[in-house]
Scaffold this motif. Sequence first.
Motif, short mmCIF file in Angstrom:
data_model
loop_
_atom_site.label_atom_id
_atom_site.label_comp_id
_atom_site.label_asym_id
_atom_site.label_seq_id
_atom_site.Cartn_x
_atom_site.Cartn_y
_atom_site.Cartn_z
N ILE A 33 54.42 10.60 -13.62
CA ILE A 33 55.32 11.46 -12.85
C ILE A 33 55.18 11.10 -11.38
O ILE A 33 54.12 11.28 -10.78
CB ILE A 33 55.00 12.95 -13.07
N VAL A 34 56.27 10.53 -10.82
CA VAL A 34 56.27 10.17 -9.40
C VAL A 34 56.95 11.26 -8.60
O VAL A 34 57.66 12.11 -9.16
CB VAL A 34 56.95 8.80 -9.17
N ALA A 35 56.76 11.22 -7.28
CA ALA A 35 57.30 12.28 -6.43
C ALA A 35 58.80 12.14 -6.19
O ALA A 35 59.54 13.12 -6.18
CB ALA A 35 56.56 12.30 -5.10
N ASP A 36 59.25 10.90 -6.01
CA ASP A 36 60.67 10.67 -5.70
C ASP A 36 60.98 9.21 -5.99
O ASP A 36 60.65 8.33 -5.20
CB ASP A 36 60.93 10.99 -4.22
N ALA A 56 51.76 12.01 -9.31
CA ALA A 56 51.82 12.24 -7.87
C ALA A 56 52.25 13.69 -7.68
O ALA A 56 53.39 14.05 -7.98
CB ALA A 56 52.81 11.28 -7.21
N LEU A 57 51.34 14.51 -7.22
CA LEU A 57 51.56 15.96 -7.17
C LEU A 57 52.66 16.37 -6.20
O LEU A 57 52.89 15.72 -5.18
CB LEU A 57 50.28 16.66 -6.73
N THR A 58 53.30 17.47 -6.52
CA THR A 58 54.16 18.16 -5.57
C THR A 58 53.34 19.26 -4.90
O THR A 58 52.19 19.50 -5.26
CB THR A 58 55.35 18.82 -6.28
N GLU A 59 53.94 19.92 -3.95
CA GLU A 59 53.31 21.14 -3.42
C GLU A 59 53.29 22.22 -4.50
O GLU A 59 54.15 22.24 -5.39
CB GLU A 59 54.09 21.66 -2.21
N HIS A 60 52.32 23.11 -4.41
CA HIS A 60 52.22 24.28 -5.29
C HIS A 60 52.09 23.90 -6.76
O HIS A 60 52.68 24.56 -7.63
CB HIS A 60 53.44 25.21 -5.09
N ALA A 61 51.34 22.85 -7.04
CA ALA A 61 51.17 22.39 -8.43
C ALA A 61 49.75 22.64 -8.94
O ALA A 61 49.36 22.05 -9.95
CB ALA A 61 51.52 20.92 -8.54
N GLU A 62 49.02 23.50 -8.27
CA GLU A 62 47.63 23.76 -8.68
C GLU A 62 47.56 24.26 -10.13
O GLU A 62 46.65 23.87 -10.88
CB GLU A 62 46.97 24.79 -7.75
N ALA A 108 63.52 7.54 -5.73
CA ALA A 108 64.38 6.89 -4.74
C ALA A 108 63.59 6.36 -3.56
O ALA A 108 64.08 5.53 -2.79
CB ALA A 108 65.46 7.86 -4.25
N ASN A 109 62.36 6.84 -3.40
CA ASN A 109 61.50 6.38 -2.31
C ASN A 109 60.89 5.03 -2.70
O ASN A 109 60.35 4.90 -3.80
CB ASN A 109 60.40 7.41 -2.06
N PRO A 110 60.96 4.01 -1.83
CA PRO A 110 60.40 2.71 -2.19
C PRO A 110 58.93 2.76 -2.62
O PRO A 110 58.51 2.00 -3.49
CB PRO A 110 60.56 1.90 -0.89
N PHE A 111 58.16 3.68 -2.03
CA PHE A 111 56.75 3.79 -2.43
C PHE A 111 56.64 4.17 -3.90
O PHE A 111 55.89 3.55 -4.66
CB PHE A 111 56.04 4.84 -1.57
N SER A 112 57.39 5.18 -4.34
CA SER A 112 57.34 5.62 -5.73
C SER A 112 57.83 4.53 -6.68
O SER A 112 57.24 4.30 -7.74
CB SER A 112 58.19 6.89 -5.92
N ALA A 113 58.93 3.86 -6.30
CA ALA A 113 59.48 2.82 -7.16
C ALA A 113 58.50 1.67 -7.33
O ALA A 113 58.29 1.15 -8.44
CB ALA A 113 60.80 2.31 -6.58
N ASN A 114 57.86 1.26 -6.24
CA ASN A 114 56.92 0.15 -6.31
C ASN A 114 55.67 0.51 -7.11
O ASN A 114 55.17 -0.29 -7.90
CB ASN A 114 56.53 -0.30 -4.89
N GLU A 145 59.90 16.06 -5.74
CA GLU A 145 59.10 16.96 -4.90
C GLU A 145 59.30 18.43 -5.28
O GLU A 145 59.17 19.32 -4.44
CB GLU A 145 59.42 16.76 -3.41
N ASN A 146 59.61 18.68 -6.54
CA ASN A 146 59.87 20.04 -7.01
C ASN A 146 58.85 20.40 -8.08
O ASN A 146 58.79 19.75 -9.13
CB ASN A 146 61.30 20.12 -7.55
N ALA A 147 58.05 21.44 -7.83
CA ALA A 147 56.97 21.80 -8.75
C ALA A 147 57.50 22.23 -10.11
O ALA A 147 56.90 21.91 -11.14
CB ALA A 147 56.11 22.92 -8.14
#
Length: 336
Positions: free
Chosen positions: A71-74, A128-134, A76-82, A105-107
């Motif tokens: 599970i990646v954060a986004d 790759a965690l989102t916010e509020h994913a504890e 569309a972001n080159p970091f996540s795709a790579n 980026e949606n919990a």
Amino acid sequence: MKRKVSLKDIAQKVGVSTALVSYVLNGQEREKRVGEEVAIKIRAAAKELNYQPNQIAKSLKSGKTHTIGLIVADIANPFSANIARIIEDEAKQHKYNVVFGSSDENADKAWDLIKVLLNRQIDGFIIALTEHAEEQVRYLQEHHIPFVLIDRYYPDIEVSYVALDNFKAAYDGVEHLIQKGYKRIGMINYNSGLYHLQERTRAYRQALQDYNINLEADWCIEVNEDRLKEDMDRHMQELLYGEQPVEALFLASNKIAINGLKFINEKKLRVPEDVAIIGFDQTDAYDLFYCPVTHIRQPMAEIGRKAVQALLQLIDGNQARTQLNLEATLVVKSSC
């Protein structure tokens, strides 16, 4: 419909037992002392007949599906795709498949993805965690589901993770600007509770303090990702056209940096003469910009490989935690 090729078909073609074919195709020929010549013939016949192993039967026998959920954060972001490509390639080396999704980026979306992938009986997660994913992290812990966090983690929850030393990476970037002689240094980061982003801001503040540079309240800016362009345009205007414009900008993510460079182009500002720039992460835009951009490059290949290796250890029953904060590289170009 064409009948699927079986182990028996291969055995008949080579003239050996079905059990012998099974030993070879499952990599047990040495253990079972199968001759090399026979093993070569069996593999050649399997290839010729286009044999496809029955993954369901294999998983029932081994208790594993040899599938990883990513599970990646986004995406569309080159970091996540790579990072997704690196993880897929590394997993393949260990004969694992990867099924992945993007949480954007949606919990809530991340939680839905976890449930879907659990229903597919994946052997473990890289997340790759989102916010509020504890709550999601604690659920996986309580149910003894193997998982490794990448890029983001919660420092107060003891789990396996592979991430960047974000404090050192950001500190090195800001220190580089200071050593180049810049005093009025601004920073733009996301308005986020994620630990790795907070560490970048903490490093920025600490570097200015260590070099006895007074931090003006309006130098350190936070923007919202869901209205990134509007926030960036407004704050870039304030930082570069205010009463005391900054001389340099530390832009704490690749998307922030790209929007900052667009603003600079629109206003026909010169880099580094009007403003020096350091970006975070790697993107082709840094090299395509008329003035190649100094940036902080994350060791993505190492992050991806080590995350897969750490997860496979957990899947195999080794409960030792992997907690890695890897070093970034400051790539010096012409923008400062």
